[in-house]
Structure formats: C-alpha cells, structure tokens
Design an enzyme around this catalytic site. Sequence first.
Site, short mmCIF file in Angstrom:
data_model
loop_
_atom_site.label_atom_id
_atom_site.label_comp_id
_atom_site.label_asym_id
_atom_site.label_seq_id
_atom_site.Cartn_x
_atom_site.Cartn_y
_atom_site.Cartn_z
N GLY A 23 -26.84 -28.13 -17.99
CA GLY A 23 -25.77 -27.34 -17.19
C GLY A 23 -26.29 -27.59 -15.67
O GLY A 23 -26.94 -27.39 -14.99
N ARG A 84 -25.23 -34.09 -21.17
CA ARG A 84 -26.30 -33.62 -22.16
C ARG A 84 -26.36 -34.66 -23.39
O ARG A 84 -25.37 -34.92 -24.22
CB ARG A 84 -25.69 -31.83 -23.31
CG ARG A 84 -26.22 -30.85 -21.97
CD ARG A 84 -25.69 -30.12 -22.97
NE ARG A 84 -26.36 -28.20 -22.05
CZ ARG A 84 -25.23 -27.57 -20.81
NH1 ARG A 84 -23.99 -27.97 -21.35
NH2 ARG A 84 -25.95 -26.63 -21.11
N ASP A 115 -34.99 -26.79 -20.29
CA ASP A 115 -36.25 -26.89 -21.19
C ASP A 115 -35.43 -28.12 -21.78
O ASP A 115 -36.46 -28.64 -22.43
CB ASP A 115 -35.73 -24.75 -22.20
CG ASP A 115 -36.80 -25.29 -23.15
OD1 ASP A 115 -38.05 -24.95 -22.38
OD2 ASP A 115 -36.85 -25.88 -24.25
N THR A 138 -31.49 -24.17 -13.37
CA THR A 138 -30.69 -23.26 -14.27
C THR A 138 -30.55 -21.95 -13.55
O THR A 138 -31.24 -21.34 -13.14
CB THR A 138 -31.48 -22.98 -15.39
OG1 THR A 138 -30.48 -22.23 -16.91
CG2 THR A 138 -32.93 -22.79 -15.44
N ASP A 140 -29.94 -19.30 -15.42
CA ASP A 140 -30.25 -18.55 -16.98
C ASP A 140 -31.31 -17.91 -15.70
O ASP A 140 -32.21 -17.43 -16.64
CB ASP A 140 -30.11 -18.31 -18.01
CG ASP A 140 -28.64 -19.05 -18.37
OD1 ASP A 140 -27.45 -18.41 -17.68
OD2 ASP A 140 -28.60 -19.99 -18.92
N ASP A 142 -34.44 -18.28 -16.85
CA ASP A 142 -34.67 -18.13 -18.31
C ASP A 142 -36.61 -19.27 -18.89
O ASP A 142 -36.74 -19.23 -19.65
CB ASP A 142 -33.60 -17.96 -19.89
CG ASP A 142 -32.82 -19.28 -19.28
OD1 ASP A 142 -33.39 -21.00 -18.75
OD2 ASP A 142 -31.97 -19.58 -20.70
N ARG A 184 -26.97 -16.77 -22.75
CA ARG A 184 -26.05 -16.98 -24.14
C ARG A 184 -28.09 -16.07 -24.96
O ARG A 184 -27.69 -15.42 -25.94
CB ARG A 184 -26.62 -18.29 -24.86
CG ARG A 184 -24.70 -18.57 -24.45
CD ARG A 184 -24.60 -20.09 -24.91
NE ARG A 184 -24.53 -20.53 -26.30
CZ ARG A 184 -25.42 -20.83 -27.46
NH1 ARG A 184 -26.58 -20.77 -26.43
NH2 ARG A 184 -25.18 -20.16 -28.32
#
Length: 333
Positions: A23, A84, A115, A138, A140, A142, A184
């Site tokens: 992303g 991707r 990741d 990213t 996120d 995360d 998500r």
Amino acid sequence: MLSIQNLETAAQCNSIAVLTSGGDAPGMNAAIRAVVRYGLTAGCKVYGIYRGYTGLLENQIVDLQASSVANIIQRGGTILKTSRSQEFYNPTCRAEAAQILRERGVQGLIVIGGDGSFTGAHLLENETGFPTIGIPGTIDNDIAQTEDTIGFDTAVNTAIEAIDRIRDTASSHDRIFLVEVMGRSSGFIALQVGMGGGAETIILPEKRESIENICKTIERGIVRGKTSSIIVVAEGKDPGLSAQLSNDLSARGYHSRVCILGHTQRGGSPTSHDRVLASVLGASAVSYLLAGKSNAMVGVQNEKVVLVPFTQVIGKKKQIPEDLMNLAQILSS
C-alpha cells in the site's frame, strides 16, 4: 529530532536500487528522494524500480539522477508506483529477481513498504544472498520494532481534519456519527484519531466494545447535556462494521450516520513530520547498506534511528500500549 545514521566505513557496494511495495503511504516520495540524493552524494549509482516486486521481475529498472526526484517531496503516493506481487511468493521468481539485479550491476536493494514487503526482501536475501534493507512505509503504524512509520502522521491528521468538520454537522443536527478509519487488524490510527478528535467512543480491532457499553457512553453524554457524539471505528477485517453498529444503535433508539473515510487517508501531501522521518530513514538505509549491513529494517526507537534484523520484525504483532487505551477511555467519559 531524528538524526541520520552516517556510518563512516569503506563502501561495500557502489550501486543500489530502491522500490516501493504494498500500500502507498504519504512520504514515500520523500524517502525515495533521500535514497537517491544521499546515494549519489556517497558516490553510488542509484536505480529506481517501477511497480514494486512485479516491476523488478519485469526488469522495469531505470537510472535515477538528482533531477529525477526534484519537486516530489510534497507529493503523496509514490513516483515509482507500487503493487502487491503474487509471483514473488515463488522462490524461483525471487531467484530470477536476484539475477536481474546482478545483471544490471545492482549490489543492494532498498524496499519501502510494510510487513509483506519486508518478507519478500528477507526471503530474497536468505535464498540468494542479495543484500536488502527495509524502510517502514505504511499508514497503519503496525510494524514491530519501530515507533513510527512513514505515512502514519499524515493519515491521522487527514482523519482528524475530517472529524473536525463532521463534528460541526453532528452538533448542528444533534446526531451521532460513526466515522470509520483505516486499520484492518491494527487500531493505531483509530486510537490516535479518536483521542485527537475527542471521540466519545473508539472501536479498535484489539479491543471491541459491546453495543451495550457504547449505548451507556452515549447515554452518559446525554445526561450531561450532550446532543451529539462521534464514534471512531477502525474498519476491521470484516466489511460493513460501521453499518452494522449503526443498525444496532438504531434498534436501541439511537439514530446515527456513517462516514467512511477510506482511501482519503492514504493520499494527499505528507506532513512535515512524515517528510523529515522519510528523509532520515531513507538516508540511513543507504548509509547502513554501504557499510555492509543488510537483511534488516531501519526504524525508530526512543527517538533514534536503529537497525533491526528482519527476523525481529516480520510477522510480529505491534501492540497498542494499554495505558493509552485506558487514557482514551478516561478522556471520553
């Protein structure tokens, strides 16, 4: 303020390539710019790979100069495009990728992504010996072993600006709004946005609130004289969570509206924070690679740039601090 990890050692390679994968995130262009200009200053030849690992397998590799990255620091997305790649799950394709890089004279690869992108870089080096370094990009936030990721600050500020606007309408119409943000499996965006936007309730993948508790929070606000509420919802893995919550609230007499921010959080001009973060991490990645360090990610710990082996990053779950979740609940009560 972060500083560049400048390792003054003899260069272990004189030709590097950079790609973006997965992303997109605001600030990726700033990282590309830093890799190119820092690499050129260090005497390296620098290549850009279009469309991530897919483009690598298709040999979409171009020579980059300082002028190639002019006037991109303020732009969202990635000038190198991204994808991707399903093919890169295949060991044969990874071996082919290493051969393509070596035939082009590339001696090290910098991967900007998350990741999944790091997994590809890690396997590429383990299987073929081709040196790789990852830069966390990213929205996120995360990724394990780093306190910050490129794009997170911009995504949060984009969402907060939207919530500030939505709150005006919520207040004018005495309404409850459920504002869905990205995330998500990680609630970092939702928590930061909820706290910064003064949300009455924050729904996280890590800590789901029951509909009964949400109603109690709304009711406490009404008793205090509140006529509107903002509920921030992380999208979660199952589509339609916000709509379902809205239906559940309506069934209990609390009528609401749903606003899904979606991909607006990914686009747009990156904040100053993300531009500086990306610039420092990009330059540090080049510095580490030239010093012979690889199979690792450059990250941020205790406001310092660190190099973390991919084995300590990939597949690890970054936890939201419990005290931050507790504070969010206290402030919203």
